[in-house]
Design a protein around this motif. Structure first.
Motif, mmCIF file in Angstrom:
data_model
loop_
_atom_site.group_PDB
_atom_site.id
_atom_site.type_symbol
_atom_site.label_atom_id
_atom_site.label_comp_id
_atom_site.label_asym_id
_atom_site.label_seq_id
_atom_site.Cartn_x
_atom_site.Cartn_y
_atom_site.Cartn_z
ATOM 1 N N HIS A 142 7.757 12.636 15.579
ATOM 2 C CA HIS A 142 7.357 13.228 16.861
ATOM 3 C C HIS A 142 7.244 14.739 16.733
ATOM 4 C CE1 HIS A 142 8.966 9.681 19.235
ATOM 5 N NE2 HIS A 142 9.788 9.607 18.198
ATOM 6 N N ASP A 202 1.616 12.843 19.516
ATOM 7 C CA ASP A 202 2.452 13.475 18.490
ATOM 8 C C ASP A 202 2.669 12.535 17.300
ATOM 9 O OD1 ASP A 202 4.016 11.953 20.406
ATOM 10 O OD2 ASP A 202 5.846 12.815 19.564
ATOM 11 N N HIS A 234 4.368 8.797 16.650
ATOM 12 C CA HIS A 234 4.444 8.329 18.034
ATOM 13 C C HIS A 234 3.030 8.002 18.534
ATOM 14 C CE1 HIS A 234 6.809 9.034 22.060
ATOM 15 N NE2 HIS A 234 6.615 7.761 21.798
HETATM 16 ZN ZN LIG Z 1 7.079 11.569 20.682
#
Ligand SMILES: [Zn+2]
Length: 285
Positions: A36, A183, A173
């Motif tokens: 992330h 992300d 993600h």
């Molecule tokens: Zn994330």
């Protein structure tokens, strides 16, 4: 840099316990890593938010732009980082995965004056910004480059996690929640990391495999690995400045397998593609 893990914690890393976690992973898990970006202004502000019960969110670690790692949840415990998510027939990735947050503001907007601005208003200098097309999109947009220490820490941590847990997936993600999440974005060398940590272990041969044409086989083992140090580096078919590109320019921090070197150029492999980079912009281990 080598990272070691004992009792589901990174040795020597500060531990700031977050209440935003579930119970222990089931047997045989975690087997995935989710990468992330924080979308925040600093690692410290992101850690403060993720240890706040009101956020109802956490990750296992946050990696700062200086490469420092803070751990928030032990690796044997489910953390709340993935949200609604699915990939390869599995849903709800919190219960399968370790979440790694990298301090990065996320997508930047370019103003008419040529500034690059984060959602929270901070401006970033153009030499830290990458223009690239997100894997889930068709149009180029702007992203802050990850720093080399940050990518080195992320790589070292993922490498240690792969040795410690039966990790067989490293995903963004953006790949388990496409449309909802973007992300870690195109500035993160996710494909290169995956290739190096998950697929490379399957190489059984040693030494270069030359095809009859004299070209190096795409599966040939590397001499060494390196990182791109320019903000965007042309990736060319031949070791000449005027040669055609083999792929879009590589963002700073992209991990490459170095296959050969000659006269100021490195021959490298990235995501199975082979081409040439100016040696002065490739830092090797
Ligand atoms: Zn994330």
């Amino acid at each position: 840099m080598a990272i070691t893990i004992s009792q589901h914690r990174i040795d020597g890393a500060p531990f700031r316990p977050s209440p935003n976690h579930g119970s222990a992973f089931a047997a045989g898990l975690p087997d995935a890593i989710i990468v992330h970006f924080t979308g925040g202004a600093s690692a410290e502000s992101s850690v403060s938010w993720l240890v706040n019960p009101q956020s109802k969110a956490s990750a296992h670690v946050v990696i700062g732009r200086d490469g420092s790692i803070v751990q928030l949840v032990p690796f044997d415990t489910v953390a709340w980082h993935a949200g609604a998510s699915s990939h390869g027939g599995r849903t709800g990735y919190n219960r399968f995965s370790i979440g790694i947050e990298l301090d990065n503001p996320g997508r930047l907007k370019r103003t008419e004056g040529g500034d690059y601005v984060a959602s929270f208003g901070r401006k970033y200098p153009p030499d830290m910004v990458i223009a690239a097309t997100h894997r889930n999109e068709r149009v180029e947009s702007y992203w802050l480059a990850y720093t080399e220490p940050q990518l080195e820490s992320a790589f070292a941590l993922c490498s240690a996690l792969c040795q410690h847990y039966p990790i067989h997936e490293i995903l963004g993600h953006e790949e388990i929640a496409p449309g909802r999440k973007d992300d870690p974005g195109p500035a993160f060398p996710l494909d290169a990391m995956r290739y190096r940590l998950i697929n490379r272990g399957r190489d059984e041969d040693t030494g270069f495999r030359r095809k009859p044409s004299g070209d190096i086989d795409p599966g040939a083992p590397a001499i060494t690995q390196g990182f791109v140090t320019a903000s965007l580096l042309n990736f060319r078919a031949e070791p000449r400045p005027t040669a055609d590109p083999v792929a879009p320019p590589l963002p700073r921090g992209t991990l490459v397998d170095v296959l050969d070197q000659k006269a100021g150029w490195h021959q490298v492999r990235v995501n199975g593609k082979i081409g040439w980079l100016k040696s002065e912009y490739v830092k090797t281990a």
